[in-house]
Design a protein around this motif. Sequence first.
Motif, PDB file in Angstrom:
ATOM      1  N   GLU A 146      27.293  60.441  68.791  1.00  0.00           N
ATOM      2  CA  GLU A 146      27.396  60.587  67.345  1.00  0.00           C
ATOM      3  C   GLU A 146      26.227  59.994  66.556  1.00  0.00           C
ATOM      4  O   GLU A 146      26.197  60.111  65.333  1.00  0.00           O
ATOM      5  N   SER A 147      25.274  59.356  67.226  1.00  0.00           N
ATOM      6  CA  SER A 147      24.159  58.743  66.493  1.00  0.00           C
ATOM      7  C   SER A 147      23.312  59.769  65.757  1.00  0.00           C
ATOM      8  O   SER A 147      22.657  59.438  64.764  1.00  0.00           O
ATOM      9  N   ALA A 148      23.303  61.010  66.240  1.00  0.00           N
ATOM     10  CA  ALA A 148      22.478  62.042  65.606  1.00  0.00           C
ATOM     11  C   ALA A 148      22.843  62.216  64.144  1.00  0.00           C
ATOM     12  O   ALA A 148      21.970  62.466  63.299  1.00  0.00           O
ATOM     13  N   PHE A 149      24.131  62.069  63.827  1.00  0.00           N
ATOM     14  CA  PHE A 149      24.557  62.181  62.427  1.00  0.00           C
ATOM     15  C   PHE A 149      23.906  61.094  61.581  1.00  0.00           C
ATOM     16  O   PHE A 149      23.368  61.359  60.503  1.00  0.00           O
ATOM     17  N   GLY A 150      23.948  59.863  62.081  1.00  0.00           N
ATOM     18  CA  GLY A 150      23.321  58.758  61.365  1.00  0.00           C
ATOM     19  C   GLY A 150      21.818  58.935  61.245  1.00  0.00           C
ATOM     20  O   GLY A 150      21.230  58.635  60.200  1.00  0.00           O
TER      21      GLY A 150
END
Length: 272
Positions: A146-150
């Motif tokens: 989920e880091s891609a969203f950040g």
Amino acid sequence: MSLLMIGPLVITLVNSFQTVSYGVPGQFIGFTNYLSTLGDQRFWSAAGFTVVYTVAMTAGKIVGGYALGLMLNAVRAKARSFFLGLLLVPYVVPTVIGALVFSWLFNSTFGGLVNVLLQPLGIAPDWFTDPAAAKGLLVFHSIWHESAFGVLVLVAALQSVPRERIEAAALDGAGWWQTQWQIVIPSIKGFIGFIALISIMDGFRVFDSVRMITPAAASVGTESLMTYVYNVALGETQQLGLASAINVITILAILVCLIPFIRQTWREIKTA
């Protein structure tokens, strides 16, 4: 949206005050389900893991996303788009599939690439049965997934920071760390708060990755609140009323955790 959100919420609230089984009308029992939940050590264990997991993966997403955002912000636009596309691959893959494939990296039966790399260093944890290793693995998966969203949000945020302020700080003799702490981070704190808000909501409702990576979550110590609800409602006891009470308590806990971020967002909207 009212039917899909408010309707189930009302039904859950009503069921939380009843003893409900499949195919049998519910019977009102007052606060018995809530008292049973609050007196259940398994609930507190699941709540403790969920809180620790949420804090760890939220911090990891913000710190990792900020570091990657700074690197991407320093490259050309075409290269930035290319690397953002690569980073988004884990994010667009369904959680169940991503968690399963991710677990294979640590499972020697399926090659265990990470285990092969760690073996020369004498590091060989049992990722799926050791409580500490299993918890770390779940946090690591969340950051990877989920880091891609950040990163996407923070890249846009970093591009909105006025270059004049950064250049003025450099002329005043500010170092790189001073510039980040005193200029850049205060300028994008609203974006960071938004990422934290989304991450906290995702952390409290984690389910898919726990089920796929640690199927025996209750015995390993990685049972989250949502997997606990699943086991109560659909698995072991099939007590819908008790599961509904757990859901209501979880919703209230999420709201309490989100209040600081909601207040900050509301202040920024009013001053914008």
